[in-house]
Design a protein around this motif. Structure first.
Motif, PDB file in Angstrom:
ATOM      1  N   THR A  27       0.844  -1.182   0.000  1.00 46.22           N
ATOM      2  CA  THR A  27       0.000   0.000   0.000  1.00 46.22           C
ATOM      3  C   THR A  27       0.885   1.239   0.000  1.00 46.22           C
ATOM      4  O   THR A  27       2.052   1.193   0.399  1.00 46.22           O
ATOM      5  N   TYR A  28       0.309   2.348  -0.457  1.00 45.16           N
ATOM      6  CA  TYR A  28       1.047   3.614  -0.493  1.00 45.16           C
ATOM      7  C   TYR A  28       1.533   3.959   0.918  1.00 45.16           C
ATOM      8  O   TYR A  28       0.812   3.769   1.881  1.00 45.16           O
ATOM      9  N   PRO A  29       2.769   4.464   1.077  1.00 42.77           N
ATOM     10  CA  PRO A  29       3.711   4.914   0.041  1.00 42.77           C
ATOM     11  C   PRO A  29       4.785   3.888  -0.307  1.00 42.77           C
ATOM     12  O   PRO A  29       5.807   4.250  -0.881  1.00 42.77           O
ATOM     13  N   LEU A  30       4.593   2.610   0.056  1.00 41.89           N
ATOM     14  CA  LEU A  30       5.624   1.608  -0.188  1.00 41.89           C
ATOM     15  C   LEU A  30       5.523   1.059  -1.607  1.00 41.89           C
ATOM     16  O   LEU A  30       4.426   0.807  -2.110  1.00 41.89           O
ATOM     17  N   ARG A  31       6.680   0.874  -2.211  1.00 45.01           N
ATOM     18  CA  ARG A  31       6.781   0.288  -3.539  1.00 45.01           C
ATOM     19  C   ARG A  31       7.950  -0.684  -3.541  1.00 45.01           C
ATOM     20  O   ARG A  31       8.870  -0.569  -2.736  1.00 45.01           O
ATOM     21  N   MET A  32       7.933  -1.624  -4.468  1.00 46.11           N
ATOM     22  CA  MET A  32       8.999  -2.608  -4.574  1.00 46.11           C
ATOM     23  C   MET A  32       9.576  -2.570  -5.980  1.00 46.11           C
ATOM     24  O   MET A  32       8.848  -2.473  -6.966  1.00 46.11           O
ATOM     25  N   SER A  54       7.188   8.542   0.214  1.00 41.00           N
ATOM     26  CA  SER A  54       6.866   9.663   1.096  1.00 41.00           C
ATOM     27  C   SER A  54       8.165  10.333   1.559  1.00 41.00           C
ATOM     28  O   SER A  54       9.255   9.810   1.335  1.00 41.00           O
ATOM     29  N   PRO A  55       8.070  11.508   2.223  1.00 41.44           N
ATOM     30  CA  PRO A  55       9.292  12.176   2.703  1.00 41.44           C
ATOM     31  C   PRO A  55      10.012  11.419   3.811  1.00 41.44           C
ATOM     32  O   PRO A  55      11.167  11.709   4.101  1.00 41.44           O
ATOM     33  N   GLY A  56       9.343  10.470   4.446  1.00 39.72           N
ATOM     34  CA  GLY A  56       9.932   9.735   5.563  1.00 39.72           C
ATOM     35  C   GLY A  56       8.854   9.342   6.549  1.00 39.72           C
ATOM     36  O   GLY A  56       7.667   9.300   6.216  1.00 39.72           O
ATOM     37  N   LEU A  57       9.249   9.066   7.780  1.00 38.12           N
ATOM     38  CA  LEU A  57       8.303   8.668   8.821  1.00 38.12           C
ATOM     39  C   LEU A  57       7.830   9.893   9.583  1.00 38.12           C
ATOM     40  O   LEU A  57       8.639  10.703  10.055  1.00 38.12           O
ATOM     41  N   LEU A  58       6.507  10.007   9.711  1.00 36.92           N
ATOM     42  CA  LEU A  58       5.888  11.110  10.421  1.00 36.92           C
ATOM     43  C   LEU A  58       5.169  10.579  11.658  1.00 36.92           C
ATOM     44  O   LEU A  58       5.041   9.367  11.863  1.00 36.92           O
ATOM     45  N   ALA A  59       4.675  11.489  12.483  1.00 39.05           N
ATOM     46  CA  ALA A  59       3.991  11.105  13.714  1.00 39.05           C
ATOM     47  C   ALA A  59       2.814  10.183  13.419  1.00 39.05           C
ATOM     48  O   ALA A  59       2.021  10.437  12.507  1.00 39.05           O
ATOM     49  N   GLN A  60       2.722   9.106  14.183  1.00 34.15           N
ATOM     50  CA  GLN A  60       1.646   8.114  14.119  1.00 34.15           C
ATOM     51  C   GLN A  60       1.706   7.217  12.887  1.00 34.15           C
ATOM     52  O   GLN A  60       0.784   6.416  12.671  1.00 34.15           O
ATOM     53  N   ASP A  61       2.757   7.298  12.096  1.00 35.82           N
ATOM     54  CA  ASP A  61       2.918   6.340  11.001  1.00 35.82           C
ATOM     55  C   ASP A  61       3.164   4.952  11.577  1.00 35.82           C
ATOM     56  O   ASP A  61       3.927   4.792  12.529  1.00 35.82           O
ATOM     57  N   ARG A  62       2.528   3.948  10.960  1.00 32.42           N
ATOM     58  CA  ARG A  62       2.733   2.563  11.386  1.00 32.42           C
ATOM     59  C   ARG A  62       2.939   1.703  10.144  1.00 32.42           C
ATOM     60  O   ARG A  62       2.039   1.560   9.329  1.00 32.42           O
ATOM     61  N   PHE A  63       4.126   1.151  10.020  1.00 35.67           N
ATOM     62  CA  PHE A  63       4.458   0.302   8.887  1.00 35.67           C
ATOM     63  C   PHE A  63       4.512  -1.154   9.348  1.00 35.67           C
ATOM     64  O   PHE A  63       5.097  -1.464  10.380  1.00 35.67           O
ATOM     65  N   THR A  64       3.921  -2.036   8.559  1.00 35.17           N
ATOM     66  CA  THR A  64       4.061  -3.470   8.790  1.00 35.17           C
ATOM     67  C   THR A  64       4.625  -4.094   7.524  1.00 35.17           C
ATOM     68  O   THR A  64       4.147  -3.838   6.421  1.00 35.17           O
ATOM     69  N   LEU A  65       5.661  -4.908   7.682  1.00 34.81           N
ATOM     70  CA  LEU A  65       6.331  -5.527   6.541  1.00 34.81           C
ATOM     71  C   LEU A  65       6.520  -7.006   6.815  1.00 34.81           C
ATOM     72  O   LEU A  65       7.001  -7.381   7.892  1.00 34.81           O
ATOM     73  N   ALA A  66       6.119  -7.832   5.869  1.00 37.50           N
ATOM     74  CA  ALA A  66       6.219  -9.281   6.018  1.00 37.50           C
ATOM     75  C   ALA A  66       6.992  -9.855   4.844  1.00 37.50           C
ATOM     76  O   ALA A  66       6.645  -9.617   3.679  1.00 37.50           O
TER      77      ALA A  66
END
Length: 280
Positions: A27-32, A54-66
């Motif tokens: 999902t946005y903003p992640l790409r492969m 995206s510009p980077g990690l902002l407040a309350q961002d939560r990334f999950t990667l598997a």
């Protein structure tokens, strides 16, 4: 604010024995990126780049990667640029990243991300859970920069927390490592050691087909690595399952150079081709 950003990636071998992507979801903003075949003598290895638009990690961002590497797959995984953790002046806010990784029998994962840069007032927490088959290989690294040092920003973040756990494929805990750094309120940040060598890095290697004693001796030779400016400490993981390396340095490129050297040592002792030039 992005409440839930997700990347799912599953790799398997095709009928020619090459590592391919069997499933991907993001999902946005992640790409492969697509798969690069940079090892001419070992085309099985897939080189993949994670891209954050995206510009980077902002407040309350939560990334999950598997990541799921099935039997006999081989992957070198990195990202396109450093992870910038931006200011979060509200004290109850933070950014989080959660990794869940599984590496199957005969598979090999080299996870070599670009540095994490903690801007002033940043708060970042990361958890990583890795499940390894006893006949799987892992090379894992991280680099932490405590501010935009060229701008004189030094330990002005709020806090950084990272917890890594490595399990067997049967659920046995092999290793746990937790790091918690306080920024502004750190009573040791003005110590001569941290001022002289502010950039931190960690390496973990679990290589069942490698002579760990010989590997430890080889990577301790900073003269051969042309990395005498670093502070390096190496120790064995519980039950001699692998090696843990802590690094301190004044320049990021010096740590990257040493990581490249260590990875090439691992590959050489495992009868694999050395790391080719990786364009950034």
């Amino acid at each position: 604010m992005r409440e839930r950003d997700t990347l799912e990636l599953r790799l398997q071998c095709d009928r020619l024995g090459q590592t391919t992507i069997a499933h991907q979801y993001m999902t946005y903003p992640l790409r492969m990126s697509g798969i690069f075949r940079l090892d001419l003598v070992e085309p099985n290895c897939a080189y993949l780049y994670l891209i954050n638009t995206s510009p980077g990690l902002l407040a309350q961002d939560r990334f999950t990667l598997a990541l799921n590497l099935e039997a006999d797959t081989s992957m070198y995984f990195t990202d396109q640029a450093a992870t910038k953790v931006h200011a979060m002046p509200q004290t109850e806010t933070k950014a989080t990243t959660s990794w869940k990784i599984a590496v199957g029998v005969g598979a090999s994962l080299e996870l070599v991300p670009e540095p994490v840069i903690l801007f002033a007032d940043a708060a970042f927490e990361q958890t990583t859970q890795i499940t390894l088959h006893p006949q799987a290989a892992l090379f894992w690294s991280e680099i932490l920069i405590p501010g935009r040092l060229a701008r004189g920003e030094y330990y002005d973040f709020r806090h950084y927390h990272n917890c890594l756990e490595i399990y067997s494929h049967q659920g046995e805990l092999w290793f746990r490592d937790a790091i918690r750094l306080v920024g502004k309120d750190n009573p040791f940040k003005q110590h001569d050691l941290f001022i002289a060598e502010p950039i931190l890095a960690n390496l973990i290697m679990i290589q069942p087909q490698t002579d760990l004693a010989k590997l430890k001796q080889t990577i301790a030779n900073l003269t051969a690595a042309d990395c005498k400016e670093l502070i390096v400490a190496t120790s064995l993981l519980p039950k001699n399952r692998g090696l843990l390396i802590r690094i301190m340095a004044f320049k990021t490129w010096r740590i990257k150079k040493y990581i490249n050297y260590v990875l090439n040592c691992v590959r050489y002792l495992s009868d694999r081709p050395c790391l080719p030039y990786i364009p950034k």
